[in-house]
Design a protein around this motif. Structure first.
Motif, PDB file in Angstrom:
ATOM      1  N   MET A   1       0.857  -1.207   0.000  1.00 24.90           N
ATOM      2  CA  MET A   1       0.000   0.000   0.000  1.00 24.90           C
ATOM      3  C   MET A   1       0.881   1.240   0.000  1.00 24.90           C
ATOM      4  SD  MET A   1      -2.675   0.934   2.990  1.00 24.90           S
ATOM      5  CE  MET A   1      -3.075   2.594   3.490  1.00 24.90           C
ATOM      6  N   PHE A   9      -3.643   9.015   4.661  1.00 29.52           N
ATOM      7  CA  PHE A   9      -3.709   8.488   3.290  1.00 29.52           C
ATOM      8  C   PHE A   9      -4.192   9.610   2.377  1.00 29.52           C
ATOM      9  CE2 PHE A   9      -5.312   6.445  -0.440  1.00 29.52           C
ATOM     10  CZ  PHE A   9      -4.412   5.412  -0.654  1.00 29.52           C
ATOM     11  N   GLY A  11      -6.130  10.628  -0.382  1.00 29.78           N
ATOM     12  CA  GLY A  11      -7.188  10.104  -1.257  1.00 29.78           C
ATOM     13  C   GLY A  11      -7.164  10.752  -2.634  1.00 29.78           C
ATOM     14  N   GLU A  13      -6.631  11.830  -6.174  1.00 35.42           N
ATOM     15  CA  GLU A  13      -5.951  11.058  -7.213  1.00 35.42           C
ATOM     16  C   GLU A  13      -5.233  11.930  -8.230  1.00 35.42           C
ATOM     17  OE1 GLU A  13      -9.341  10.879  -6.899  1.00 35.42           O
ATOM     18  OE2 GLU A  13      -9.872   8.844  -6.283  1.00 35.42           O
ATOM     19  N   SER A  65      -4.828  -1.400  -6.509  1.00 37.29           N
ATOM     20  CA  SER A  65      -4.594  -1.208  -5.069  1.00 37.29           C
ATOM     21  C   SER A  65      -4.741   0.274  -4.737  1.00 37.29           C
ATOM     22  CB  SER A  65      -3.203  -1.709  -4.699  1.00 37.29           C
ATOM     23  OG  SER A  65      -2.235  -1.096  -5.535  1.00 37.29           O
ATOM     24  N   GLU A  66      -4.471   1.143  -5.689  1.00 35.01           N
ATOM     25  CA  GLU A  66      -4.697   2.580  -5.519  1.00 35.01           C
ATOM     26  C   GLU A  66      -5.492   3.098  -6.713  1.00 35.01           C
ATOM     27  OE1 GLU A  66      -1.820   1.302  -4.553  1.00 35.01           O
ATOM     28  OE2 GLU A  66      -1.601   1.976  -2.472  1.00 35.01           O
ATOM     29  N   CYS A  81      -4.095   7.050  -6.454  1.00 36.60           N
ATOM     30  CA  CYS A  81      -4.069   7.907  -5.258  1.00 36.60           C
ATOM     31  C   CYS A  81      -2.857   7.569  -4.393  1.00 36.60           C
ATOM     32  CB  CYS A  81      -5.367   7.730  -4.493  1.00 36.60           C
ATOM     33  SG  CYS A  81      -5.648   6.000  -4.029  1.00 36.60           S
ATOM     34  N   PHE A 219     -11.600  -2.523   1.189  1.00 38.94           N
ATOM     35  CA  PHE A 219     -10.276  -2.760   1.777  1.00 38.94           C
ATOM     36  C   PHE A 219     -10.400  -3.071   3.274  1.00 38.94           C
ATOM     37  CE2 PHE A 219      -9.418  -0.461  -2.077  1.00 38.94           C
ATOM     38  CZ  PHE A 219      -8.161  -0.867  -2.506  1.00 38.94           C
ATOM     39  N   GLU A 220      -9.353  -3.615   3.819  1.00 39.46           N
ATOM     40  CA  GLU A 220      -9.265  -3.975   5.236  1.00 39.46           C
ATOM     41  C   GLU A 220      -8.403  -2.930   5.935  1.00 39.46           C
ATOM     42  OE1 GLU A 220     -10.285  -7.306   6.644  1.00 39.46           O
ATOM     43  OE2 GLU A 220      -9.958  -6.054   8.413  1.00 39.46           O
ATOM     44  N   CYS A 222     -10.709  -0.541   6.081  1.00 34.96           N
ATOM     45  CA  CYS A 222     -11.671   0.376   5.482  1.00 34.96           C
ATOM     46  C   CYS A 222     -11.134   0.852   4.140  1.00 34.96           C
ATOM     47  CB  CYS A 222     -11.934   1.574   6.413  1.00 34.96           C
ATOM     48  SG  CYS A 222     -10.504   2.658   6.581  1.00 34.96           S
ATOM     49  N   SER A 225     -13.262   0.834  -3.455  1.00 37.74           N
ATOM     50  CA  SER A 225     -13.070   1.238  -4.849  1.00 37.74           C
ATOM     51  C   SER A 225     -14.046   0.485  -5.722  1.00 37.74           C
ATOM     52  CB  SER A 225     -11.653   0.889  -5.321  1.00 37.74           C
ATOM     53  OG  SER A 225     -10.723   1.782  -4.770  1.00 37.74           O
ATOM     54  N   HIS A 239     -14.158   6.058  -5.606  1.00 34.53           N
ATOM     55  CA  HIS A 239     -13.139   5.650  -4.637  1.00 34.53           C
ATOM     56  C   HIS A 239     -13.388   6.381  -3.326  1.00 34.53           C
ATOM     57  CE1 HIS A 239     -11.004   3.575  -7.783  1.00 34.53           C
ATOM     58  NE2 HIS A 239     -11.317   4.602  -8.546  1.00 34.53           N
ATOM     59  N   TYR A 248     -12.171  11.428   2.035  1.00 40.41           N
ATOM     60  CA  TYR A 248     -12.172  11.902   0.647  1.00 40.41           C
ATOM     61  C   TYR A 248     -12.900  10.869  -0.212  1.00 40.41           C
ATOM     62  CZ  TYR A 248     -10.298  12.999  -4.008  1.00 40.41           C
ATOM     63  OH  TYR A 248     -10.165  13.297  -5.341  1.00 40.41           O
TER      64      TYR A 248
HETATM   65  C1  SAM Z   1      -9.691   2.516  -1.533  1.00 43.12           C
HETATM   66  S1  SAM Z   1      -8.371   3.500  -1.752  1.00 43.12           S
HETATM   67  C2  SAM Z   1      -9.284   4.766  -2.507  1.00 43.12           C
HETATM   68  C3  SAM Z   1      -8.578   6.032  -2.644  1.00 43.12           C
HETATM   69  C4  SAM Z   1      -9.265   7.004  -3.493  1.00 43.12           C
HETATM   70  N1  SAM Z   1      -8.384   7.732  -4.301  1.00 43.12           N
HETATM   71  C5  SAM Z   1     -10.236   7.927  -2.775  1.00 43.12           C
HETATM   72  O1  SAM Z   1     -11.001   8.543  -3.474  1.00 43.12           O
HETATM   73  O2  SAM Z   1     -10.286   8.031  -1.590  1.00 43.12           O
HETATM   74  C6  SAM Z   1      -7.924   4.246  -0.233  1.00 43.12           C
HETATM   75  C7  SAM Z   1      -8.630   3.819   1.014  1.00 43.12           C
HETATM   76  O3  SAM Z   1      -8.398   2.447   1.248  1.00 43.12           O
HETATM   77  C8  SAM Z   1      -7.651   2.275   2.450  1.00 43.12           C
HETATM   78  N2  SAM Z   1      -6.753   1.138   2.244  1.00 43.12           N
HETATM   79  C9  SAM Z   1      -6.681   0.026   3.027  1.00 43.12           C
HETATM   80  N3  SAM Z   1      -5.772  -0.834   2.544  1.00 43.12           N
HETATM   81  C10 SAM Z   1      -5.260  -0.286   1.426  1.00 43.12           C
HETATM   82  C11 SAM Z   1      -4.287  -0.687   0.477  1.00 43.12           C
HETATM   83  N4  SAM Z   1      -3.660  -1.848   0.580  1.00 43.12           N
HETATM   84  N5  SAM Z   1      -3.983   0.160  -0.539  1.00 43.12           N
HETATM   85  C12 SAM Z   1      -4.625   1.348  -0.677  1.00 43.12           C
HETATM   86  N6  SAM Z   1      -5.578   1.761   0.178  1.00 43.12           N
HETATM   87  C13 SAM Z   1      -5.884   0.976   1.222  1.00 43.12           C
HETATM   88  C14 SAM Z   1      -6.981   3.602   2.715  1.00 43.12           C
HETATM   89  O4  SAM Z   1      -6.685   3.784   4.086  1.00 43.12           O
HETATM   90  C15 SAM Z   1      -8.074   4.538   2.237  1.00 43.12           C
HETATM   91  O5  SAM Z   1      -9.092   4.675   3.171  1.00 43.12           O
END
Ligand code: SAM
Length: 329
Positions: A1, A9, A11, A13, A65-66, A81, A219-220, A222, A225, A239, A248
């Protein structure tokens, strides 16, 4: 991640859209002929990976993953992101398209992003839009860079080409939202939802544009996507970063609408942001070409008050940028 620090994090993008023109209509003259392994290698440069893929007649859609990636015959969209390094992939992308397909020319490029909450945590050129522009300028003639909104508060950056661009109908609608409603965000945690599908249903995302073929991931512990595909080459992508300190959400789609009013209303009802910015690009052939007038008149929207509004006329596209916030009572 690619998280940007212990308890943060990003968010917001980075969004890249590239339109290609090929020499002929042969099978190789399609981005969709490129193997998944090649895309996976490209994504290593960006520091993200594929979580899942869905496809229809017109497009391959990847949940990453992002964020997301969409590949059609002649259009490539990559939205990432966190602390991903998206622009490092531009040169390798063009090289691989030249190698694998019969590339005639690049028709247009759009690189855009909201200002980051923590630019200091980004990697290399992504800390600073000027550095991103310098990087792109080294690769393209005719690059044009803009900043819309308030450069000392919330703003949105755009790099595009001053080209004739895409002639067939094209439009992109984005809502970037932050300071999210705590209750609404709880759905995007494993405490409340079992999995992605459960979050899609509980949140009401499934009703925003009914009929989409949805591929989602929770995601774990939280984060959420989703990509949605609609007949005719249309997509939706959402997302969610639900953590309260840096919440976000982004919504993006290329569905054509004469008016985006209803869509905006539905998205705001599902997410209830404290603030949001909206951008609409539409070229001259798009049914959305006149929607800018309606937005121009909307000083308030669903209880939100307009803070900034700008309208740009480019060679081939018109663009509205507008930002709203909930009034402090
Ligand atoms: C799902 S991605 C989406 C980001 C997106 N750009 C947005 O609009 O917010 C980010 C979210 O997933 C969570 N997350 C959990 N595990 C993750 C991982 N392995 N990689 C990216 N995000 C992760 C982050 O903490 C965050 O809340």
């Amino acid at each position: 991640m690619a998280s940007a620090g212990e308890s943060f994090f990003e968010g917001a993008e980075k969004l890249l859209e590239v339109w290609f023109e090929f020499d002929d209509d042969s099978l190789e003259s399609s981005l969709r002929s490129i193997d998944r392994k090649v895309w996976e290698d490209l994504l290593k440069v960006v520091k993200c990976e594929i979580i899942s893929r869905t496809a229809d007649e017109d497009m391959d859609a990847y949940v990453l993953s992002e964020s997301s990636m969409f590949v059609t015959k002649d259009r490539f969209i990559l939205k990432t992101c966190g602390t991903t390094t998206l622009l490092y992939a531009v040169k390798p992308l063009i090289k691989l398209v030249k190698e694998k397909c019969r590339l005639k020319q690049i028709l247009d490029i759009f690189y855009s992003r909201k200002n980051f909450s923590r630019p200091d945590l980004q990697i290399g050129m992504h800390r600073n839009f000027s550095d991103e522009v310098s990087h792109l300028d080294k690769q393209f003639r005719n690059g044009a860079a803009y900043s819309l909104g308030r450069i000392n508060q919330d703003c949105w950056y755009l790099y595009t080409l001053d080209n004739a661009g895409v002639e067939r109908p094209d439009q992109t609608f984005e809502l970037l939202m932050w300071d999210m409603c705590r209750e609404k965000m709880r759905v995007f945690t494993k405490d409340v939802s079992e999995n992605g599908l459960d979050a899609t249903k509980r949140s009401g995302i499934c009703d925003i544009i009914p009929g989409a073929k949805i591929d989602e991931f929770l995601f774990e512990p939280c984060g959420y996507s989703m990509n949605g595909l609609l007949p005719g080459g249309y997509y939706i992508t959402i997302h969610v970063t639900p953590e309260e300190e840096f919440s976000y959400v982004s919504f993006e789609s290329n569905v054509p609408r004469e008016s985006y009013d209803e869509l905006v209303k539905k998205v705001l009802e599902v997410f209830r942001p404290g603030k949001f910015l909206m951008t609409i690009f539409a070229n001259k052939a798009s049914v959305a070409k006149d929607c800018h007038k309606e937005i121009n008149d909307a000083e308030s929207l669903q209880g939100y008050v307009r803070q900034d509004h700008q309208f740009c006329i480019f060679k081939n596209y018109n663009l509205t940028y507008t930002m709203y916030s909930r009034p402090i009572l």
